[in-house]
Design a protein around this motif. Structure first.
Motif, short mmCIF file in Angstrom:
data_model
loop_
_atom_site.label_atom_id
_atom_site.label_comp_id
_atom_site.label_asym_id
_atom_site.label_seq_id
_atom_site.Cartn_x
_atom_site.Cartn_y
_atom_site.Cartn_z
N ARG A 1 -12.53 16.07 -11.84
CA ARG A 1 -13.14 15.41 -13.06
C ARG A 1 -12.32 14.43 -13.97
O ARG A 1 -11.76 14.97 -15.01
N LYS A 2 -11.64 13.65 -13.31
CA LYS A 2 -10.54 12.74 -14.05
C LYS A 2 -10.69 11.28 -13.34
O LYS A 2 -10.97 11.32 -12.44
N CYS A 3 -9.86 10.44 -14.22
CA CYS A 3 -9.81 9.21 -13.56
C CYS A 3 -8.39 9.13 -12.82
O CYS A 3 -7.35 9.61 -13.19
N PHE A 4 -8.48 8.31 -11.51
CA PHE A 4 -7.23 8.29 -10.62
C PHE A 4 -6.55 7.02 -10.52
O PHE A 4 -5.81 6.74 -9.54
N CYS B 1 0.77 -1.38 -0.10
CA CYS B 1 0.11 -0.10 -0.08
C CYS B 1 0.82 1.36 -0.01
O CYS B 1 1.86 1.61 0.88
N GLU B 2 0.80 1.95 -0.92
CA GLU B 2 1.53 3.34 -1.12
C GLU B 2 1.35 4.25 0.02
O GLU B 2 2.10 4.83 0.59
N VAL B 3 0.20 4.26 0.30
CA VAL B 3 -0.51 5.24 1.54
C VAL B 3 -1.30 4.39 2.35
O VAL B 3 -2.09 3.12 1.97
N ASN C 1 -2.30 7.44 -4.50
CA ASN C 1 -2.85 7.82 -3.31
C ASN C 1 -4.36 7.14 -3.25
O ASN C 1 -5.06 7.46 -2.21
N PHE C 2 -4.84 6.65 -4.40
CA PHE C 2 -6.19 5.80 -4.49
C PHE C 2 -5.91 4.33 -4.57
O PHE C 2 -4.89 3.84 -5.17
N SER C 3 -6.95 3.51 -4.22
CA SER C 3 -7.13 2.19 -4.04
C SER C 3 -6.83 1.72 -5.63
O SER C 3 -6.09 0.65 -5.45
#
Length: 283
Positions: A165-168, A102-104, A173-175
């Motif tokens: 309004r974009k894909c993460f 897990c990065e975060v 930082n996101f799963s």
């Protein structure tokens, strides 16, 4: 939203499927929600019949599991159902295994990665090395609570100014990005079909609320994806309203057991604190 407005989304999703799966060997992470179901329909529209993977927590039968079963039964697809054990000691062992990947240290990242500790080995067992997923769909549809709060208080421009309004799916930082990266540990390429600027540009041409309205202007969650594959939705009862990944599967309840266990040595009220104690070797 009008059905004709959504033809472009259908074409873009099909194009992405063709680009990401040129050898036609990809499997699909299928929750049965609108985002992964749209990917499934894009694959079916190109003549693919993917093996699908879904998960459930032991002793539960989530809406995800029911939806995935319904879709795979209807279209004659193989569904690999992966069970997450409902066991406290196994949960702690799983968290210890996942933490280095897990990065975060976030509750959502840890809980959303948990099923993949079981899905990826099952893929290896089945000889599958390529997967498509729809993890970034919510990013484009802007269903997250923080976005809706900002949208309702400050308006669409504020959401745009925040860069939301974009894909993460490429942001650790996101799963989703952590899930995708974790697959490499097993020799698996896991691609988010929605992680594409062409698809992002298609979504951004419409106001957020318009994406969730029917032809009469009434609220219809993720109408754009349903209209994009209206012909497939007409074949059965496949529409399922959006439900949190963790809540729908009861992953949050499974993990909240930690708060009422000997691992919560400090009487914490938030499970993230127990994750930190496990990470720091305090328990």
């Amino acid at each position: 939203m009008k059905p004709d407005d959504c033809i472009g989304l259908r074409e873009l999703l099909i194009t992405r499927v063709e680009e990401l799966d040129p050898d036609r060997t990809a499997t699909l992470a299928l929750s049965g929600g609108t985002d992964s179901t749209a990917i499934l329909f894009a694959m079916l529209a190109t003549g693919r019949a993917p093996r699908c993977y879904t998960f459930y927590c032991e002793g539960t039968e989530s809406d995800d599991l029911k939806s995935a079963r319904n879709l795979c039964w209807h279209f004659g697809l193989d569904l690999a159902e992966v069970e997450i054990p409902w066991d406290l000691e196994r949960l702690v062992e799983d968290i210890r295994t996942l933490l280095p990947h897990c990065e975060v240290l976030k509750k959502t990242v840890i809980q959303c990665m948990h099923p993949w500790l079981y899905i990826y080995p099952k893929m290896v067992e089945n000889g599958d090395t390529l997967m498509l997923n729809g993890l970034g769909g919510d990013d484009h549809f802007c269903t997250q609570r923080k976005i809706n709060v900002l949208l309702n208080t400050e308006g669409e421009k504020a959401v745009l100014d925040k860069g939301w309004r974009k894909c993460f799916s490429s942001d650790l930082n996101f799963s989703a990005a952590n899930i995708i990266r974790y697959g490499k540990q097993f020799g698996i390429a896991n691609h988010d079909v929605y992680d594409d600027e062409r698809i992002g540009a298609w979504f951004r041409q419409f106001p957020i609320r318009e994406l969730h309205r029917d032809v009469n202007g009434e609220a219809f969650e993720k109408a754009a994806a349903v209209y994009a594959f209206a012909d497939y939705y007409a074949k059965g009862s496949f529409y399922r309203a959006h439900v949190s990944y963790q809540k729908n599967s009861a992953l949050d309840v499974l993990h909240d057991q930690l708060l009422h266990s000997p691992y919560n040595t400090r009487g914490l009220r938030q499970v993230i604190g127990v994750y930190r104690d496990i990470s720091d070797g305090k328990v």
